[in-house]
Design a protein around this motif. Structure first.
Motif, PDB file in Angstrom:
ATOM      1  N   ILE A  74       0.835  -1.199   0.000  1.00  0.00           N
ATOM      2  CA  ILE A  74       0.000   0.000   0.000  1.00  0.00           C
ATOM      3  C   ILE A  74       0.872   1.251   0.000  1.00  0.00           C
ATOM      4  O   ILE A  74       0.611   2.203  -0.746  1.00  0.00           O
ATOM      5  N   GLU A  75       1.925   1.261   0.829  1.00  0.00           N
ATOM      6  CA  GLU A  75       2.817   2.418   0.890  1.00  0.00           C
ATOM      7  C   GLU A  75       3.516   2.638  -0.448  1.00  0.00           C
ATOM      8  O   GLU A  75       3.662   3.777  -0.888  1.00  0.00           O
ATOM      9  N   LYS A  78       1.019   4.145  -2.853  1.00  0.00           N
ATOM     10  CA  LYS A  78       0.707   5.550  -2.546  1.00  0.00           C
ATOM     11  C   LYS A  78       1.769   6.483  -3.117  1.00  0.00           C
ATOM     12  O   LYS A  78       1.462   7.615  -3.495  1.00  0.00           O
ATOM     13  N   LYS A  79       3.017   6.028  -3.134  1.00  0.00           N
ATOM     14  CA  LYS A  79       4.114   6.873  -3.618  1.00  0.00           C
ATOM     15  C   LYS A  79       4.196   6.885  -5.138  1.00  0.00           C
ATOM     16  O   LYS A  79       4.897   7.724  -5.698  1.00  0.00           O
TER      17      LYS A  79
END
Length: 84
Positions: A74-75, A78-79
């Motif tokens: 997920i991280e 997001k980036k």
């Protein structure tokens, strides 16, 4: 050595007042031996304290790892710049 302790507590041998003596003979702390005993009781379905069984502990570790991996994914997403 740990296998002998596990087999003993798995067989349901009561610890009682001798836990300090047995732990001393095995060269381990009495709390360590009590922990093995509690886990063995949980694995036999005899625990009243809510102690997790071995299978439940393994599943919990697996689920935590899976959750960690999903959070990392997920991280990363997001980036990532939005696609056009």
């Amino acid at each position: 050595m740990h296998e002998a302790v596990y087999r003993g507590v798995q067989a349901g041998q009561p610890l009682g007042e001798t836990v300090i003596v047995v732990a001393g003979e095995l060269g381990i702390s009495s709390e360590f031996l009590r922990g093995w005993y509690r886990r063995a009781k949980a694995d036999r379905g005899e625990s009243l304290s809510g102690e997790l069984t071995g299978a439940e502990r393994e599943e919990l570790c697996r689920l935590r790892k899976e959750n960690r991996e999903q959070q990392q994914t997920i991280e990363i997403l997001k980036k990532r710049p939005p696609s056009s």
